[in-house]
Motif scaffolding. Structure first.
Motif, short mmCIF file in Angstrom:
data_model
loop_
_atom_site.label_atom_id
_atom_site.label_comp_id
_atom_site.label_asym_id
_atom_site.label_seq_id
_atom_site.Cartn_x
_atom_site.Cartn_y
_atom_site.Cartn_z
N HIS A 180 0.85 -1.19 0.00
CA HIS A 180 0.00 0.00 0.00
C HIS A 180 0.88 1.24 0.00
CE1 HIS A 180 -3.42 2.53 0.65
NE2 HIS A 180 -2.92 2.98 1.79
N VAL A 181 0.73 2.07 -0.99
CA VAL A 181 1.54 3.29 -1.12
C VAL A 181 0.60 4.48 -1.18
CG1 VAL A 181 3.31 4.49 -2.44
CG2 VAL A 181 3.28 1.98 -2.40
N ARG A 182 0.74 5.38 -0.23
CA ARG A 182 -0.08 6.58 -0.20
C ARG A 182 0.77 7.80 -0.55
NH1 ARG A 182 -2.76 7.97 5.05
NH2 ARG A 182 -0.73 7.41 5.91
N ILE A 183 0.11 8.81 -1.08
CA ILE A 183 0.76 10.09 -1.33
C ILE A 183 0.15 11.11 -0.38
CG2 ILE A 183 1.25 11.91 -3.01
CD1 ILE A 183 0.96 9.80 -5.21
N LEU A 184 0.95 11.63 0.53
CA LEU A 184 0.51 12.64 1.47
C LEU A 184 0.76 14.02 0.89
CD1 LEU A 184 2.10 11.05 4.68
CD2 LEU A 184 -0.18 10.63 3.71
N GLY A 201 10.92 8.46 -8.41
CA GLY A 201 11.38 7.52 -7.38
C GLY A 201 12.64 6.74 -7.66
N ASN A 202 13.37 7.07 -8.73
CA ASN A 202 14.48 6.20 -9.11
C ASN A 202 15.61 6.17 -8.07
OD1 ASN A 202 13.23 5.44 -11.53
ND2 ASN A 202 13.92 7.32 -12.52
N LEU A 203 15.88 7.28 -7.41
CA LEU A 203 16.93 7.26 -6.39
C LEU A 203 16.49 6.47 -5.17
CD1 LEU A 203 19.59 8.01 -5.11
CD2 LEU A 203 18.63 10.27 -4.53
N PHE A 204 15.27 6.68 -4.69
CA PHE A 204 14.89 5.93 -3.48
C PHE A 204 14.69 4.45 -3.78
CE2 PHE A 204 10.46 7.76 -4.17
CZ PHE A 204 9.79 6.56 -4.42
N GLY A 260 2.82 16.19 -8.41
CA GLY A 260 1.90 15.11 -8.08
C GLY A 260 1.87 14.01 -9.13
N ASP A 261 1.99 14.37 -10.41
CA ASP A 261 2.00 13.36 -11.47
C ASP A 261 3.21 12.46 -11.35
OD1 ASP A 261 -0.37 14.30 -12.55
OD2 ASP A 261 0.63 15.65 -13.96
N ALA A 262 4.37 13.03 -11.05
CA ALA A 262 5.58 12.23 -10.88
C ALA A 262 5.43 11.30 -9.67
CB ALA A 262 6.79 13.13 -10.72
N LEU A 263 4.85 11.79 -8.60
CA LEU A 263 4.65 10.96 -7.41
C LEU A 263 3.68 9.82 -7.68
CD1 LEU A 263 4.50 13.66 -4.59
CD2 LEU A 263 6.34 12.00 -5.01
N ARG A 310 3.29 8.34 -10.50
CA ARG A 310 4.08 7.38 -11.26
C ARG A 310 5.00 6.59 -10.33
NH1 ARG A 310 5.13 6.94 -16.86
NH2 ARG A 310 3.66 8.67 -17.12
N ALA A 311 5.61 7.28 -9.38
CA ALA A 311 6.48 6.61 -8.39
C ALA A 311 5.68 5.60 -7.58
CB ALA A 311 7.12 7.64 -7.47
#
Length: 249
Positions: A6-10, A71-74, A93-96, A98-99
Motif C-alpha cells: 500500500h503506497v499513499r501520497i501525502l 522515485g528512481n533514487l529511493f 503530483g503526477d511524478a509521485l 508514477r512513483a
C-alpha cells in the motif's frame, strides 16, 4: 513485502502553495511519460547507485529523498537496503503517482509526500540521511537556502546529506570530449542529438550556474553543516556532475 504494497501520497502543501510554481524533472510537464525511459538510456541509474554507496546508508536507517520525482533514487536506496525507512518528497503530483505505481509493482512501500524542498517531512533530528539527485538545480535561491537549513534541522547529529547535481569546480568544461557524429542515421542518432541538446542547455542555464565552482559546498557550509566537500565528480553525457556530502555536527 507483498506485491500489493500500500503506497499513499501525502499532501503537505499549504493552501498558499497549491499554485506555487516548480520546474518538473523532465523540464516540461508533457515530457514526464518519457522521463524514465530517457534516464534509463542515459545511464542515470548508475549515478543513483553511486549516491547510495557514497551516502553509506545502513539497515533500518531513515532516509529522505528530496526532489524524488518518479522515485528512481529511493528505489536504488531500497535495493541496497530493503529495511531502510524511505520518504520521497516532490512538488510534482503526477511524478509521485508514477512513483507510487512503480513502488506497488516492486512490492515496496515508501512514504511519498507532495511538497517542496524547503520543508522536509520529518521531525527534528529524526533522519539519518537526506539524499537528492539532479533536483537542486530546479530550486531557486531562497529555496536552496531553505532546503539546506531544513536538512540540517531534520538530520540527527552525525546524519549526512548527499547530493549529486550538475556543476562543481570544473563544470564549465562539460562540452569537451564528446564528439558528434555528423553523418548517417544509425541507431541512437536521435538520442545523441537529444543528449547534446540537454548538455548545451545545462551548460548555458543560469539555474545550473548556481552550482558552478563550490556552489553546493558553500550552500551546505553556510547552513551550518560540517565538512561539506565534493567527494566525487563525473563527466556524464548530460554534463559535468558533482557529488557533495556534509554532516550535521
Amino acid at each position: 513485502m507483498a506485491a500489493s504494497a500500500h503506497v499513499r501520497i501525502l499532501d503537505q502543501r499549504t493552501p498558499q502553495e497549491r499554485d506555487r510554481p516548480f520546474l518538473p524533472g523532465a523540464g516540461k510537464t508533457w515530457l514526464l511519460p518519457f522521463y524514465d525511459l530517457f534516464t534509463r538510456i542515459a545511464g542515470v541509474g548508475a549515478l543513483h547507485e553511486r549516491v547510495v554507496k557514497i551516502a553509506g546508508i545502513e539497515p533500518a536507517q531513515a532516509v529522505a529523498d528530496v526532489g524524488c520525482g518518479t522515485g528512481n533514487l529511493f528505489f536504488a536506496v531500497l535495493a541496497a537496503q530493503p529495511s531502510a525507512r524511505v520518504t520521497g518528497l516532490d512538488p510534482d503530483g503526477d511524478a509521485l503517482r508514477r512513483a507510487a505505481r512503480k513502488a506497488r509493482r516492486r512490492g515496496v512501500a515508501p512514504t511519498l509526500v507532495q511538497g517542496f524542498a524547503d520543508r522536509i517531512p520529518a521531525e527534528d533530528a529524526s533522519l539519518d540521511h537526506v539524499v537528492s539527485s539532479l533536483a537542486l538545480h530546479h530550486v531557486d535561491d531562497d529555496g536552496r537556502i531553505a532546503f539546506a537549513r531544513d536538512a540540517l534541522r531534520a538530520l540527527r547529529p552525525g546524519g549526512r546529506v548527499t547530493v549529486v547535481d550538475f556543476g562543481g569546480p570544473a563544470s564549465r568544461v562539460e562540452h569537451a570530449g564528446h564528439p558528434t557524429h555528423r553523418h548517417g542515421h544509425r541507431p541512437g542518432h536521435a538520442l545523441r542529438q537529444l543528449t547534446r541538446l540537454m548538455r548545451t542547455r545545462v551548460g548555458e542555464s543560469p539555474v545550473v550556474a548556481r552550482n558552478h565552482g563550490d556552489g553546493i559546498v558553500t550552500l551546505l557550509a553556510d547552513a551550518g553543516f560540517d565538512d561539506a566537500r565534493e567527494v566525487a565528480h563525473a563527466d556524464h553525457r548530460l554534463g559535468r556532475l558533482t557529488f557533495v556530502q556534509a554532516s550535521r555536527p
